[in-house]
Design an enzyme around this catalytic site. Sequence first.
Site, PDB file in Angstrom:
ATOM      1  N   VAL A  17      16.683 -21.427 -16.281  1.00 43.00           N
ATOM      2  CA  VAL A  17      16.662 -22.625 -17.118  1.00 43.00           C
ATOM      3  C   VAL A  17      17.451 -22.315 -18.380  1.00 43.00           C
ATOM      4  O   VAL A  17      17.441 -21.189 -18.878  1.00 43.00           O
ATOM      5  CB  VAL A  17      15.223 -23.068 -17.466  1.00 43.00           C
ATOM      6  CG1 VAL A  17      14.535 -23.648 -16.241  1.00 43.00           C
ATOM      7  CG2 VAL A  17      14.409 -21.918 -18.041  1.00 43.00           C
ATOM      8  N   SER A  18      18.157 -23.324 -18.896  1.00 43.48           N
ATOM      9  CA  SER A  18      19.090 -23.100 -19.997  1.00 43.48           C
ATOM     10  C   SER A  18      18.426 -22.966 -21.352  1.00 43.48           C
ATOM     11  O   SER A  18      18.959 -22.314 -22.248  1.00 43.48           O
ATOM     12  CB  SER A  18      20.121 -24.238 -20.049  1.00 43.48           C
ATOM     13  OG  SER A  18      20.850 -24.299 -18.839  1.00 43.48           O
ATOM     14  N   THR A  19      17.269 -23.594 -21.539  1.00 43.42           N
ATOM     15  CA  THR A  19      16.587 -23.514 -22.827  1.00 43.42           C
ATOM     16  C   THR A  19      15.145 -23.075 -22.618  1.00 43.42           C
ATOM     17  O   THR A  19      14.567 -23.254 -21.542  1.00 43.42           O
ATOM     18  CB  THR A  19      16.582 -24.878 -23.547  1.00 43.42           C
ATOM     19  OG1 THR A  19      15.748 -25.795 -22.831  1.00 43.42           O
ATOM     20  CG2 THR A  19      17.996 -25.445 -23.637  1.00 43.42           C
ATOM     21  N   GLN A  22      12.651 -25.709 -21.365  1.00 45.72           N
ATOM     22  CA  GLN A  22      12.668 -26.163 -19.980  1.00 45.72           C
ATOM     23  C   GLN A  22      11.715 -25.331 -19.131  1.00 45.72           C
ATOM     24  O   GLN A  22      11.422 -24.177 -19.438  1.00 45.72           O
ATOM     25  CB  GLN A  22      14.090 -26.080 -19.415  1.00 45.72           C
ATOM     26  CG  GLN A  22      15.054 -27.075 -20.055  1.00 45.72           C
ATOM     27  CD  GLN A  22      16.461 -26.936 -19.507  1.00 45.72           C
ATOM     28  OE1 GLN A  22      16.925 -25.841 -19.221  1.00 45.72           O
ATOM     29  NE2 GLN A  22      17.148 -28.061 -19.356  1.00 45.72           N
TER      30      GLN A  22
END
Length: 202
Positions: A17-19, A22
């Site tokens: 997940v990018s952040t 998330q």
Amino acid sequence: MTTRSIATGHLVGYARVSTGAQDASLQIDELERAGCVRVYTDHGVSGAKTSRPELDRCLDRLEQGDTLVVWKLDRLGRSLSHLIITVEDLAARGVGFRSLTEGIDTSTAAGRLTLGIFSTLSSFERDLIRERTTAGLAAARSRGRVGGRPPVIDQRKGRSIRTLYTGGGYTVSEIALEVGVSRASVYNYLKAQGLSGAATLA
């Protein structure tokens, strides 16, 4: 590409997940449902980053006969070319690859065909980028530019150089002093304009 035969091994999942906000639960649930005995997860790591700690750890620990499984292709590759390189490296080690969403499985003929098409598209993409870069540099040089740097000689200075040079009576050094650029810039500009036959750096 040299590919070793892939024996039956473990299914190993990778999620990202990018952040930090998330949630990777959906990916992890799908990977476990697919039969993965372990799932490596990178939290808050953009796909554009070169180093992803859990992915690096996962790739290091995969053994011949294992299969790397991802929820979607974009969870693994930073780009199409990076994805292809990674999958080809796995294949050379005798490790399979599967993407659940796209239904790609390199243990099947259809999966290998799909990856082959992706590889061709990746090569095509690189060729296009190289072609555009070459064309861009050629166009830049014709405008008195080198590489991607801002133009040393803009349109106004270019007109002044042409006027002084074609009017006669000025050396390149005098034109450079008058316009406020280097002698080499004036010479290169005249050369690009096809006016440098009689020009010297005097």
